[in-house]
Design an enzyme around this catalytic site. Sequence first.
Site, PDB file in Angstrom:
ATOM      1  N   CYS A 133      56.939  19.736 -43.964  1.00  0.00           N
ATOM      2  CA  CYS A 133      55.859  19.774 -44.945  1.00  0.00           C
ATOM      3  C   CYS A 133      56.213  18.837 -46.110  1.00  0.00           C
ATOM      4  CB  CYS A 133      55.675  21.199 -45.459  1.00  0.00           C
ATOM      5  SG  CYS A 133      57.061  21.789 -46.480  1.00  0.00           S
ATOM      6  N   HIS A 179      62.341  27.394 -46.567  1.00  0.00           N
ATOM      7  CA  HIS A 179      62.051  26.728 -45.293  1.00  0.00           C
ATOM      8  C   HIS A 179      63.381  26.366 -44.642  1.00  0.00           C
ATOM      9  CE1 HIS A 179      57.712  25.245 -46.267  1.00  0.00           C
ATOM     10  NE2 HIS A 179      57.943  26.439 -46.782  1.00  0.00           N
ATOM     11  N   GLU A 214      64.479  23.627 -43.369  1.00  0.00           N
ATOM     12  CA  GLU A 214      65.045  22.356 -43.831  1.00  0.00           C
ATOM     13  C   GLU A 214      65.737  22.509 -45.169  1.00  0.00           C
ATOM     14  OE1 GLU A 214      60.954  21.160 -42.006  1.00  0.00           O
ATOM     15  OE2 GLU A 214      61.870  22.935 -42.926  1.00  0.00           O
ATOM     16  N   CYS A 266      59.572  19.790 -47.896  1.00  0.00           N
ATOM     17  CA  CYS A 266      60.757  19.483 -47.101  1.00  0.00           C
ATOM     18  C   CYS A 266      60.940  17.978 -46.918  1.00  0.00           C
ATOM     19  CB  CYS A 266      60.684  20.203 -45.768  1.00  0.00           C
ATOM     20  SG  CYS A 266      60.761  22.006 -45.968  1.00  0.00           S
TER      21      CYS A 266
END
EC number: 3.5.4.33
Length: 153
Positions: A84, A53, A55, A87
């Site tokens: 999410c 992801h 992040e 993260c």
Amino acid sequence: MTSDDALVRAAIAAAGSAGPEDVPIGAVVFGPDGTELARAANAREKLGDPTAHAEILALRAAARVSGDGWRLEGATIAVTVEPCTMCAGALVMARVARLVFGAWEPKSGAVGSLWDVVRDRRLTHRPDVRGGVLAEECAALLEVFFTRQRDLG
């Protein structure tokens, strides 16, 4: 334009580097003095990595250049979409001081939508949060991507 707008605009620019197969989400980590430490775009499909992801990739890169290892105390992360659970947990564990994000994510958001990981009082660190910054612009990135995916599929 507020300074938070500028931070999210940097994340929007980072999202632009996502490959055509990846959801265009961008993240940028800024040091305590406001200098950019790292930026990344979502790369799960490109890397075949469920943890890739934006992040996570940005936090990893920022930790390499911060000079303080994994501790990103005083840092701010700007993201185009509400993080999410993975993260959000990573932001807490990295001790990021502040999170600024654009679009809310009602299906998987963990910063107030579905869960609120970053403000859980049981945790030892809780970053300051500002959500909904340039939300419409950030949501539009997702709309364009998913419309294109439906048209192709």
